[in-house]
Every structure is written in structure tokens, then in C-alpha cells.
Enzyme design. Structure first.
Site, PDB file in Angstrom:
ATOM      1  N   THR A  21      16.553  -7.958   0.258  1.00  0.00           N
ATOM      2  CA  THR A  21      15.342  -7.178   0.011  1.00  0.00           C
ATOM      3  C   THR A  21      14.722  -6.813   1.343  1.00  0.00           C
ATOM      4  O   THR A  21      15.365  -6.940   2.382  1.00  0.00           O
ATOM      5  CB  THR A  21      14.370  -7.962  -0.902  1.00  0.00           C
ATOM      6  OG1 THR A  21      13.312  -7.113  -1.316  1.00  0.00           O
ATOM      7  CG2 THR A  21      13.782  -9.183  -0.193  1.00  0.00           C
ATOM      8  N   ASN A  22      13.503  -6.299   1.333  1.00  0.00           N
ATOM      9  CA  ASN A  22      12.847  -5.954   2.590  1.00  0.00           C
ATOM     10  C   ASN A  22      11.357  -6.233   2.500  1.00  0.00           C
ATOM     11  O   ASN A  22      10.839  -6.524   1.422  1.00  0.00           O
ATOM     12  CB  ASN A  22      13.121  -4.499   2.939  1.00  0.00           C
ATOM     13  CG  ASN A  22      12.733  -3.608   1.790  1.00  0.00           C
ATOM     14  OD1 ASN A  22      11.588  -3.593   1.384  1.00  0.00           O
ATOM     15  ND2 ASN A  22      13.697  -2.885   1.228  1.00  0.00           N
ATOM     16  N   ARG A  23      10.661  -6.107   3.606  1.00  0.00           N
ATOM     17  CA  ARG A  23       9.240  -6.440   3.637  1.00  0.00           C
ATOM     18  C   ARG A  23       8.423  -5.296   3.071  1.00  0.00           C
ATOM     19  O   ARG A  23       8.263  -4.275   3.697  1.00  0.00           O
ATOM     20  CB  ARG A  23       8.806  -6.671   5.088  1.00  0.00           C
ATOM     21  CG  ARG A  23       9.295  -7.969   5.639  1.00  0.00           C
ATOM     22  CD  ARG A  23       8.826  -8.128   7.062  1.00  0.00           C
ATOM     23  NE  ARG A  23       7.374  -8.260   7.161  1.00  0.00           N
ATOM     24  CZ  ARG A  23       6.729  -8.349   8.315  1.00  0.00           C
ATOM     25  NH1 ARG A  23       7.374  -8.279   9.445  1.00  0.00           N
ATOM     26  NH2 ARG A  23       5.417  -8.485   8.327  1.00  0.00           N
ATOM     27  N   ALA A  88      10.004   0.922  -0.620  1.00  0.00           N
ATOM     28  CA  ALA A  88      10.884   0.523   0.478  1.00  0.00           C
ATOM     29  C   ALA A  88      12.228   0.151  -0.153  1.00  0.00           C
ATOM     30  O   ALA A  88      12.510  -1.016  -0.410  1.00  0.00           O
ATOM     31  CB  ALA A  88      10.279  -0.657   1.220  1.00  0.00           C
TER      32      ALA A  88
END
Ligand code: CTP
Length: 211
Positions: A21-23, A88
């Protein structure tokens, strides 16, 4: 007007216990959904996993992966006047999903990844979307020029650029400082809460004429 907004991160599963995943807190997208609804618009929010409450009166579809977000956007575009894609989205996902939890082996491990579908990049070219199209560009350098590149490549009417290398704004933060990049001009918004920035963006979104 009818708004479609994507928000939050996506999760790309590797096995039942792990994902890539990402921030992204999702705050900017949820603030936009709330601001558009507050202004009396019809709003559909398509979001990856976040800890946020869905703003009152906003239609909501929860997704997990980039593919699910892509499918949901494609299926819900009918009648949409303005699409704002803030999510995102993970750019890559594991090539293989393991049904069983992957066990440790050796000191190193190589993961093979493949590209996920580009939702923003498909809006005009694949989905034939004719409404106002707004993208986001999270950059660590040359924010304005990368944002302009995205505006042109993905045929957007506006791209909101922000600098994610700064810890006081952007990811995980309640505030943001953005540059709005249009085909023929740019506008810098001073650092402010994501709610106030969202109100400005919604104002612009309702007056831009799609190309
Ligand atoms: N986006 C999307 N689907 C993806 C990836 C990104 O819809 N699979 C959208 C985001 O929601 C955001 C914008 O595209 O609005 C950000 O694009 P990004 O992936 O950063 O742009 P690229 O120019 O494709 O990538 P890079 O910065 O990696 O060169």
C-alpha cells in the site's frame, strides 16, 4: 452537478496476511466530497481503506485494490459532470497472490510486481469521459512541471500538485499547500486546512469548462 471522487490508498494483496500500500490518509478526497456536498452537489465517493467517516449525504463505494477502484469508476461514470481523482493508487501489484501465508526462506526475497491499471489515464482514452477531469500529483520535486506533464498526458482540465517531501503538509497531515495547474495558467494556494483547500478546488471545478 454530479461529482465522482476517488480517495485513499489502495491495497494490493500478496497473501492472506500481507499487502502493498502507500501513505495516504484519504483526508483530501473526503474533504472534497464534503465540500461538494455542502455546496449542494450530488457526490459519489469511491474510496480505498481509510479510518475516516463518510461525509453526510455522500454516496459511498468501498474498494480495496486498484482494479476494484478502476472497475467502480468505469461503472459509475454515467451522468458524472466532474471527476476528481485524488486516490493514491498503487502503481504496481504482486504478480501472484498466494492463497497460503508465505513462509520465510533464506535471507533475501524477490517480489515480482506488475502495473495496475491507470484510472486517471483511462478516463478520456478508454472510458470516453467528457466531463471536467481533475487529477492530483504528489511529487517530491519540480511539483509544477510534473503536474503540468500529467495534465497534458492524461488530458485533465486541472491538476492539483503538492509536495509530499514536506512533513508539515500532504500525506497524513491536516493541512496542505497546493498549486493548481490549468492548461493556460497556474494558481498557488497558501498553506491551509484540507477543508479550505477543498472548498477552493470545488469552486474551480464548477466553473471550468471541460475541453
Ligand atoms: N492515478 C490513477 N490510477 C493509477 C495511478 C494514479 O487514477 N493507477 C491518479 C491519481 O489518483 C492521481 C494521479 O493519477 O490523480 C497521479 O498520477 P501518478 O500515478 O502520480 O502519475 P504518473 O505520471 O502516471 O506517474 P509517475 O508520477 O509515477 O510518473
Amino acid at each position: 452537478m454530479r461529482f465522482l471522487i476517488t480517495a485513499g490508498p489502495t491495497r494490493e494483496p500478496l497473501d492472506p496476511a500481507r499487502y502493498l500500500t502507500n501513505r495516504s490518509s484519504g483526508r483530501m478526497g473526503y474533504a472534497l466530497a464534503g465540500a461538494a456536498r455542502h455546496d449542494g452537489h450530488d457526490v459519489l465517493l469511491i474510496s480505498g481503506p481509510t479510518t475516516l467517516d463518510v461525509p453526510p449525504g455522500v454516496d459511498f463505494i468501498q474498494v480495496e485494490t486498484a482494479q476494484q477502484m478502476y472497475d467502480a469508476v468505469r461503472d459509475m461514470l454515467d451522468g458524472v459532470d466532474v471527476a476528481i481523482l485524488t486516490a493514491a493508487v498503487a502503481d504496481y501489484r504482486p504478480v501472484a497472490y498466494s492463497e497460503q501465508k508465505i513462509k520465510k526462506q533464506g535471507e533475501r526475497m524477490v517480489l515480482e510486481l506488475e502495473r495496475t491499471p491507470d484510472i486517471l489515464g483511462s478516463m478520456r482514452s478508454v472510458f470516453g469521459f467528457k466531463g471536467t477531469l481533475i487529477g492530483f500529483a504528489a511529487e517530491t520535486q519540480d511539483v509544477e512541471s510534473y503536474a503540468r506533464g500529467k495534465l497534458e498526458r492524461k488530458q485533465c482540465d486541472m491538476v492539483v500538485g503538492n509536495d509530499v517531501s514536506r512533513s508539515d503538509i500532504g500525506f497524513d497531515s491536516r493541512e496542505n499547500e497546493v498549486v493548481l495547474v490549468f492548461p493556460d495558467h497556474v494558481e498557488y494556494l497558501e498553506k491551509d486546512t484540507k477543508e479550505h483547500i477543498a472548498m477552493h478546488i470545488i469552486e474551480h471545478a464548477t466553473i471550468i469548462r471541460p475541453k
